[in-house]
Design a protein around this motif. Structure first.
Motif, PDB file in Angstrom:
ATOM      1  N   PRO A  34      -2.604   8.929  -5.146  1.00  0.00           N
ATOM      2  CA  PRO A  34      -3.414   7.720  -5.346  1.00  0.00           C
ATOM      3  C   PRO A  34      -4.662   7.944  -6.205  1.00  0.00           C
ATOM      4  O   PRO A  34      -5.272   6.990  -6.657  1.00  0.00           O
ATOM      5  CB  PRO A  34      -3.813   7.314  -3.922  1.00  0.00           C
ATOM      6  CG  PRO A  34      -3.776   8.562  -3.128  1.00  0.00           C
ATOM      7  CD  PRO A  34      -2.770   9.469  -3.781  1.00  0.00           C
ATOM      8  N   TYR A  35      -5.041   9.227  -6.416  1.00  0.00           N
ATOM      9  CA  TYR A  35      -6.329   9.509  -7.078  1.00  0.00           C
ATOM     10  C   TYR A  35      -6.191  10.072  -8.486  1.00  0.00           C
ATOM     11  O   TYR A  35      -7.197  10.282  -9.167  1.00  0.00           O
ATOM     12  CB  TYR A  35      -7.132  10.530  -6.242  1.00  0.00           C
ATOM     13  CG  TYR A  35      -7.385  10.079  -4.831  1.00  0.00           C
ATOM     14  CD1 TYR A  35      -8.335   9.098  -4.565  1.00  0.00           C
ATOM     15  CD2 TYR A  35      -6.659  10.601  -3.766  1.00  0.00           C
ATOM     16  CE1 TYR A  35      -8.557   8.662  -3.271  1.00  0.00           C
ATOM     17  CE2 TYR A  35      -6.879  10.166  -2.464  1.00  0.00           C
ATOM     18  CZ  TYR A  35      -7.825   9.197  -2.229  1.00  0.00           C
ATOM     19  OH  TYR A  35      -8.039   8.762  -0.954  1.00  0.00           O
ATOM     20  N   ARG A  83      -3.347  -4.398  -1.112  1.00  0.00           N
ATOM     21  CA  ARG A  83      -2.327  -3.618  -0.426  1.00  0.00           C
ATOM     22  C   ARG A  83      -1.087  -3.458  -1.296  1.00  0.00           C
ATOM     23  O   ARG A  83       0.023  -3.875  -0.949  1.00  0.00           O
ATOM     24  CB  ARG A  83      -1.931  -4.233   0.945  1.00  0.00           C
ATOM     25  CG  ARG A  83      -3.071  -4.567   1.883  1.00  0.00           C
ATOM     26  CD  ARG A  83      -3.995  -3.376   2.174  1.00  0.00           C
ATOM     27  NE  ARG A  83      -3.306  -2.214   2.688  1.00  0.00           N
ATOM     28  CZ  ARG A  83      -3.367  -1.004   2.105  1.00  0.00           C
ATOM     29  NH1 ARG A  83      -4.081  -0.784   1.002  1.00  0.00           N
ATOM     30  NH2 ARG A  83      -2.726   0.001   2.636  1.00  0.00           N
ATOM     31  N   TYR A  86      -3.814  15.124   4.719  1.00  0.00           N
ATOM     32  CA  TYR A  86      -4.228  13.708   4.766  1.00  0.00           C
ATOM     33  C   TYR A  86      -3.958  13.118   6.168  1.00  0.00           C
ATOM     34  O   TYR A  86      -2.827  13.124   6.650  1.00  0.00           O
ATOM     35  CB  TYR A  86      -3.486  12.916   3.682  1.00  0.00           C
ATOM     36  CG  TYR A  86      -3.677  11.417   3.775  1.00  0.00           C
ATOM     37  CD1 TYR A  86      -4.950  10.853   3.909  1.00  0.00           C
ATOM     38  CD2 TYR A  86      -2.579  10.560   3.743  1.00  0.00           C
ATOM     39  CE1 TYR A  86      -5.111   9.480   4.009  1.00  0.00           C
ATOM     40  CE2 TYR A  86      -2.744   9.174   3.833  1.00  0.00           C
ATOM     41  CZ  TYR A  86      -4.007   8.651   3.967  1.00  0.00           C
ATOM     42  OH  TYR A  86      -4.170   7.288   4.070  1.00  0.00           O
ATOM     43  N   GLY A 145       0.854  -1.194   0.000  1.00  0.00           N
ATOM     44  CA  GLY A 145       0.000   0.000   0.000  1.00  0.00           C
ATOM     45  C   GLY A 145       0.886   1.239   0.000  1.00  0.00           C
ATOM     46  O   GLY A 145       2.046   1.186   0.417  1.00  0.00           O
TER      47      GLY A 145
HETATM   48  N1  PMP Z   1      -2.487   8.541   0.512  1.00  0.00           N
HETATM   49  C1  PMP Z   1      -3.687   9.124   0.432  1.00  0.00           C
HETATM   50  C2  PMP Z   1      -3.779  10.568   0.117  1.00  0.00           C
HETATM   51  C3  PMP Z   1      -4.844   8.353   0.643  1.00  0.00           C
HETATM   52  O1  PMP Z   1      -6.042   8.951   0.591  1.00  0.00           O
HETATM   53  C4  PMP Z   1      -4.722   6.975   0.932  1.00  0.00           C
HETATM   54  C5  PMP Z   1      -5.939   6.111   1.150  1.00  0.00           C
HETATM   55  N2  PMP Z   1      -6.802   6.562   2.104  1.00  0.00           N
HETATM   56  C6  PMP Z   1      -3.441   6.432   1.007  1.00  0.00           C
HETATM   57  C7  PMP Z   1      -2.343   7.242   0.778  1.00  0.00           C
HETATM   58  C8  PMP Z   1      -3.212   4.997   1.340  1.00  0.00           C
HETATM   59  O2  PMP Z   1      -3.603   4.181   0.317  1.00  0.00           O
HETATM   60  P1  PMP Z   1      -3.091   2.678   0.127  1.00  0.00           P
HETATM   61  O3  PMP Z   1      -2.201   2.338   1.282  1.00  0.00           O
HETATM   62  O4  PMP Z   1      -4.306   1.841   0.079  1.00  0.00           O
HETATM   63  O5  PMP Z   1      -2.329   2.701  -1.153  1.00  0.00           O
END
Ligand code: PMP
Length: 395
Positions: free
Chosen positions: A205-206, A243, A126, A100
């Motif tokens: 991530p977006y 993950r 965040y 992740g």
């Molecule tokens: N960075 C940001 C800005 C997020 O919003 C999130 C998910 N809430 C994550 C990191 C973590 O995402 P993941 O570990 O599932 O890749």
């Protein structure tokens, strides 16, 4: 006998959102609180086919320990995708696959932060980064977000006046605000950071979940040549349960990250990496992302329209062009914490904004998630929330 915990645990709290999610488990509550991708869009049968193939073709290898850097073909795929989608040059050897992208934040803390080091984050910021860096006893400073990115004069001032180790930013459809850095702001940030002894971490991530408007190059590699680290994730474009995330960083930094990751978990799940690689090879990730964009885009549209209909005019809301969140600002003096208690009685939930502000401000703000509710529930939930806000304003 009282248990003696490490000092670093003294200032870190359980994730506020996870606590809220417990309250919203009641199915009669319409919850805009979680930050969850829509599970109806997980490519379950394609992932199943990929998993079966991995097992049939490389069963023992995919069950074995593997390298800390991560599965090479997957790293190559990520590097090629950066070139194709963002127009930036990334070498597969600059990529570290992580458990992740949240693990990247932990590794960044381990590799860079001494207790008391200054870390600059966005305001609001965040929550997962605040929690992660807090474990390393970071001292937070903030820079305010405008509609198109950070306030550049504030950024320059805070950097001039403080010795800052790291600047952490979410440049596309930020969690929590939904805001995105414009190309001008990206350029401005790069100019201000250039030549300074500071690590810039761009968490993205977006970025691929854009429903409208143009894609922008990341600040790192797109505008800023040095000291930039880029984070990515399969959580929002495939499935968070795998993950799987990654970090792009120059070789000297990656060497240290590898040491930190070895100490943490040796490597990311071999099986998960091979299944995702199979999935992106045998199926079209682009087609899948298109489906997510369409669905989330419609849900965002319905939420914005419902807000325009049911919220009083003095309530301000961001209008993100992608991602999963909208950010609401109530009139000054109103508390979203108080509104939350009222909203729960009306069977609707959101995340109050204050935890996203390390300086204790943001009392009148809150976050709404639009990815994980269907259109009918969005209309009904926003209607209930609007009625609650009107009651509050009247009192
Ligand atoms: N960075 C940001 C800005 C997020 O919003 C999130 C998910 N809430 C994550 C990191 C973590 O995402 P993941 O570990 O599932 O890749």
């Amino acid at each position: 006998m009282p248990v003696k915990f490490a000092d670093r645990m003294a200032t870190v709290h359980r994730s506020f959102i996870r606590e809220i999610l417990k309250v919203t488990e009641d199915p009669s509550i319409i919850s805009f609180a979680g930050g969850l991708p829509n599970p109806e869009l997980f490519p379950v049968s394609d992932l199943e086919a990929a998993a079966v193939k991995v097992m049939e073709e490389t069963g023992p290898q995919s069950m074995q320990y593997s390298t800390t850097e991560g599965f090479q073909p997957l790293r190559q795929y990520i590097a090629d995708r950066y070139k194709e989608k963002k127009g930036i040059d990334v070498d597969a050897d600059e990529i570290l696959i992580t458990s992740g992208s949240q693990q990247c934040l932990d590794l960044l803390g381990k590799v860079f932060l001494n207790a008391g080091d200054n870390v600059l984050i966005e305001r609001p910021g965040y929550l997962g980064a605040i929690q992660s860096f807090s474990i390393f006893q970071a001292n937070f400073l903030t820079v305010g977000l405008e509609n198109d990115g950070p306030d550049l004069s504030e950024l320059e001032k805070v950097l001039d006046e403080n010795e800052i180790k790291m600047f952490y930013a979410v440049t596309n459809f930020q969690n929590p605000s939904g805001l995105t850095y414009s190309p001008e702001k990206r350029k401005g940030v790069a100019e201000i950071l250039s030549g300074r002894d500071i690590i810039f971490v761009e968490d993205d991530p977006y970025g691929e979940l854009r429903f409208m408007g143009d894609f922008h190059k990341p600040v790192v590699r797109g505008f800023l040549e040095e000291n930039g680290i880029l984070l990515g994730s399969f959580s929002k474009v495939a499935a968070p349960g795998f993950r799987l995330g990654w970090m792009v960083c120059p070789g000297d930094i990656r060497d240290k990250m590898i040491i930190a990751k070895q100490a943490s978990d040796l490597h990311t799940s071999t099986f998960a990496q091979r299944v995702i690689h199979r999935y992106v090879t045998d199926f079209s990730l682009d087609d899948h992302i298109e489906k997510i964009r369409e669905r989330y885009g419609n849900q965002r549209e319905v939420m914005v329209k419902s807000i325009e209909e049911y919220f009083p005019a003095e309530v301000k809301v961001t209008r993100p062009e992608g991602g999963m969140f909208l950010w609401v600002t109530l009139p000054e003096g109103m508390s979203s914490m108080d509104l939350f208690d009222e909203a729960i009685k009306n069977k609707v939930a959101f995340v109050p904004g204050r935890p996203f502000y390390v300086d204790g401000t943001g009392e009148n703000t809150f976050r709404l998630n639009f990815s994980n509710s269907d259109e009918a529930r969005i209309v009904e939930g926003i209607k209930r929330l609007g009625a609650g806000i009107k009651d509050f304003l009247a009192n």
